[in-house]
Design a protein around this motif. Structure first.
Motif, PDB file in Angstrom:
ATOM      1  N   UNK A 214      -4.053  10.251  15.637  1.00  0.00           N
ATOM      2  CA  UNK A 214      -4.545  10.236  17.012  1.00  0.00           C
ATOM      3  C   UNK A 214      -3.605   9.459  17.924  1.00  0.00           C
ATOM      4  N   UNK A 215      -3.110   8.320  17.433  1.00  0.00           N
ATOM      5  CA  UNK A 215      -2.192   7.513  18.239  1.00  0.00           C
ATOM      6  C   UNK A 215      -0.889   8.251  18.484  1.00  0.00           C
ATOM      7  N   UNK A 216      -0.415   8.944  17.460  1.00  0.00           N
ATOM      8  CA  UNK A 216       0.822   9.706  17.614  1.00  0.00           C
ATOM      9  C   UNK A 216       0.637  10.833  18.614  1.00  0.00           C
ATOM     10  N   UNK A 217      -0.503  11.505  18.561  1.00  0.00           N
ATOM     11  CA  UNK A 217      -0.785  12.599  19.497  1.00  0.00           C
ATOM     12  C   UNK A 217      -0.880  12.081  20.931  1.00  0.00           C
ATOM     13  N   UNK A 218      -1.331  10.835  21.084  1.00  0.00           N
ATOM     14  CA  UNK A 218      -1.460  10.239  22.415  1.00  0.00           C
ATOM     15  C   UNK A 218      -0.156   9.597  22.870  1.00  0.00           C
ATOM     16  N   UNK A 219       0.853   9.594  22.009  1.00  0.00           N
ATOM     17  CA  UNK A 219       2.143   9.029  22.371  1.00  0.00           C
ATOM     18  C   UNK A 219       2.196   7.516  22.283  1.00  0.00           C
ATOM     19  N   UNK A 220       1.239   6.906  21.592  1.00  0.00           N
ATOM     20  CA  UNK A 220       1.186   5.442  21.477  1.00  0.00           C
ATOM     21  C   UNK A 220       2.125   4.947  20.387  1.00  0.00           C
ATOM     22  N   UNK A 221       2.373   3.643  20.415  1.00  0.00           N
ATOM     23  CA  UNK A 221       3.203   3.007  19.389  1.00  0.00           C
ATOM     24  C   UNK A 221       2.373   2.899  18.105  1.00  0.00           C
ATOM     25  N   UNK A 222       2.842   3.467  17.019  1.00  0.00           N
ATOM     26  CA  UNK A 222       2.100   3.542  15.749  1.00  0.00           C
ATOM     27  C   UNK A 222       2.594   2.543  14.725  1.00  0.00           C
ATOM     28  N   UNK A 223       3.570   1.732  15.050  1.00  0.00           N
ATOM     29  CA  UNK A 223       4.213   0.907  14.022  1.00  0.00           C
ATOM     30  C   UNK A 223       3.258  -0.099  13.385  1.00  0.00           C
ATOM     31  N   UNK A 224       2.394  -0.750  14.171  1.00  0.00           N
ATOM     32  CA  UNK A 224       1.477  -1.750  13.596  1.00  0.00           C
ATOM     33  C   UNK A 224       0.488  -1.087  12.641  1.00  0.00           C
ATOM     34  N   UNK A 225      -0.091   0.030  13.042  1.00  0.00           N
ATOM     35  CA  UNK A 225      -1.066   0.732  12.188  1.00  0.00           C
ATOM     36  C   UNK A 225      -0.376   1.333  10.968  1.00  0.00           C
ATOM     37  N   UNK A 226       0.866   1.786  11.135  1.00  0.00           N
ATOM     38  CA  UNK A 226       1.631   2.324  10.012  1.00  0.00           C
ATOM     39  C   UNK A 226       1.902   1.223   8.991  1.00  0.00           C
ATOM     40  N   UNK A 227       2.190  -0.003   9.456  1.00  0.00           N
ATOM     41  CA  UNK A 227       2.385  -1.132   8.544  1.00  0.00           C
ATOM     42  C   UNK A 227       1.107  -1.425   7.759  1.00  0.00           C
ATOM     43  N   UNK A 228      -0.044  -1.366   8.429  1.00  0.00           N
ATOM     44  CA  UNK A 228      -1.324  -1.585   7.748  1.00  0.00           C
ATOM     45  C   UNK A 228      -1.553  -0.523   6.677  1.00  0.00           C
ATOM     46  N   UNK A 229      -1.254   0.716   7.030  1.00  0.00           N
ATOM     47  CA  UNK A 229      -1.431   1.820   6.089  1.00  0.00           C
ATOM     48  C   UNK A 229      -0.526   1.638   4.875  1.00  0.00           C
ATOM     49  N   UNK A 230       0.717   1.297   5.106  1.00  0.00           N
ATOM     50  CA  UNK A 230       1.651   1.103   4.003  1.00  0.00           C
ATOM     51  C   UNK A 230       1.243  -0.086   3.131  1.00  0.00           C
ATOM     52  N   UNK A 231       0.722  -1.140   3.750  1.00  0.00           N
ATOM     53  CA  UNK A 231       0.246  -2.296   2.985  1.00  0.00           C
ATOM     54  C   UNK A 231      -0.901  -1.882   2.070  1.00  0.00           C
ATOM     55  N   UNK A 232      -1.831  -1.097   2.610  1.00  0.00           N
ATOM     56  CA  UNK A 232      -2.971  -0.622   1.795  1.00  0.00           C
ATOM     57  C   UNK A 232      -2.473   0.275   0.670  1.00  0.00           C
ATOM     58  N   UNK A 233      -1.532   1.163   0.977  1.00  0.00           N
ATOM     59  CA  UNK A 233      -1.003   2.053  -0.054  1.00  0.00           C
ATOM     60  C   UNK A 233      -0.219   1.280  -1.111  1.00  0.00           C
ATOM     61  N   UNK A 234       0.523   0.256  -0.680  1.00  0.00           N
ATOM     62  CA  UNK A 234       1.293  -0.539  -1.635  1.00  0.00           C
ATOM     63  C   UNK A 234       0.381  -1.314  -2.592  1.00  0.00           C
ATOM     64  N   UNK A 235      -0.854  -1.571  -2.205  1.00  0.00           N
ATOM     65  CA  UNK A 235      -1.773  -2.291  -3.097  1.00  0.00           C
ATOM     66  C   UNK A 235      -2.285  -1.400  -4.224  1.00  0.00           C
ATOM     67  N   UNK A 236      -2.040  -0.096  -4.119  1.00  0.00           N
ATOM     68  CA  UNK A 236      -2.434   0.845  -5.170  1.00  0.00           C
ATOM     69  C   UNK A 236      -1.248   1.090  -6.078  1.00  0.00           C
ATOM     70  N   UNK A 237      -1.414   0.822  -7.348  1.00  0.00           N
ATOM     71  CA  UNK A 237      -0.332   1.061  -8.305  1.00  0.00           C
ATOM     72  C   UNK A 237      -0.535   2.439  -8.918  1.00  0.00           C
ATOM     73  N   UNK A 238       0.481   3.258  -8.843  1.00  0.00           N
ATOM     74  CA  UNK A 238       0.383   4.619  -9.359  1.00  0.00           C
ATOM     75  C   UNK A 238       1.290   4.875 -10.562  1.00  0.00           C
ATOM     76  N   UNK A 239       2.140   3.915 -10.898  1.00  0.00           N
ATOM     77  CA  UNK A 239       3.024   4.051 -12.056  1.00  0.00           C
ATOM     78  C   UNK A 239       2.957   2.776 -12.867  1.00  0.00           C
ATOM     79  N   UNK A 240       3.136   2.923 -14.149  1.00  0.00           N
ATOM     80  CA  UNK A 240       3.155   1.755 -15.025  1.00  0.00           C
ATOM     81  C   UNK A 240       4.418   0.955 -14.754  1.00  0.00           C
ATOM     82  N   UNK A 241       4.250  -0.338 -14.702  1.00  0.00           N
ATOM     83  CA  UNK A 241       5.421  -1.189 -14.500  1.00  0.00           C
ATOM     84  C   UNK A 241       6.144  -1.310 -15.831  1.00  0.00           C
ATOM     85  N   UNK A 242       7.430  -1.181 -15.788  1.00  0.00           N
ATOM     86  CA  UNK A 242       8.144  -1.205 -17.066  1.00  0.00           C
ATOM     87  C   UNK A 242       9.337  -1.960 -17.031  1.00  0.00           C
TER      88      UNK A 242
END
Length: 169
Positions: A141-169
């Motif tokens: 929605x922010x992108x469609x409105x032409x707003x700055x998305x960087x802060x929300x994108x950082x939040x999204x990436x932080x949430x995604x980074x908290x999910x581990x999808x591969x075994x650490x080796x």
């Protein structure tokens, strides 16, 4: 949780339940025959006289005991194999993308605490996925409105980074 948890058959995991029953029946036969041997070899006050009718009676009693132990072991193992079946079914549903799936066991089943732990983990996972979905929608929605998305994108990436999808080796 509209899934009907009543299992219609006593055997839900043939391999496990039959192995369980065979072990218990074998132990029962072994113990019965050991008692008979001790009574024959060490008679004491009440010696066991092995006539044809006594042998037939012992055989019939042992057969009834074997059938009873077989049935009881299938019933007992059902309380173990049944929950494992439910875990597998519900976790397969989660793997297919249904994060609303929950494990519901019968009162007499084993592993109730494990089911509660798994359900709590599924709740946490569903909450995280919901936060990711919400952030993605807000970004869209922010992108469609032409707003700055960087802060929300950082939040999204932080949430995604908290999910581990591969075994650490």
């Amino acid at each position: 949780m509209g899934v009907d948890n009543r299992r219609k058959t006593i055997i839900v995991n043939r391999s496990f339940q039959h192995r369980f029953a065979v072990v218990l029946v074998a132990l029962t036969v072994l113990l019965c025959n050991l008692v008979i041997l001790f009574k024959l070899l060490l008679p004491g006050d009440n010696p066991l006289v092995m006539s044809t009718s006594a042998a037939l009676s012992i055989g019939i009693i042992e057969l009834i005991l074997v059938v009873g132990v077989w049935y009881a072991s299938l019933r007992a193992s059902h309380r173990i194999a049944g929950p494992v079946y439910v875990f597998t079914r519900e976790l397969r549903t989660v793997g297919e993308g249904n994060l609303t799936a929950r494990i519901s066991l019968r009162e007499q089943d084993m592993f109730s605490e494990a089911a509660q732990d798994i359900n709590a983990s599924l709740e946490q996972l569903a909450g995280r996925v919901e936060r990711v979905k919400s952030a993605a929608r807000e970004l869209q929605a922010a992108q469609a409105a032409g707003a700055d998305c960087s802060a929300r994108l950082d939040e999204l990436l932080t949430e995604l980074d908290s999910l581990r999808t591969q075994a650490e080796g």
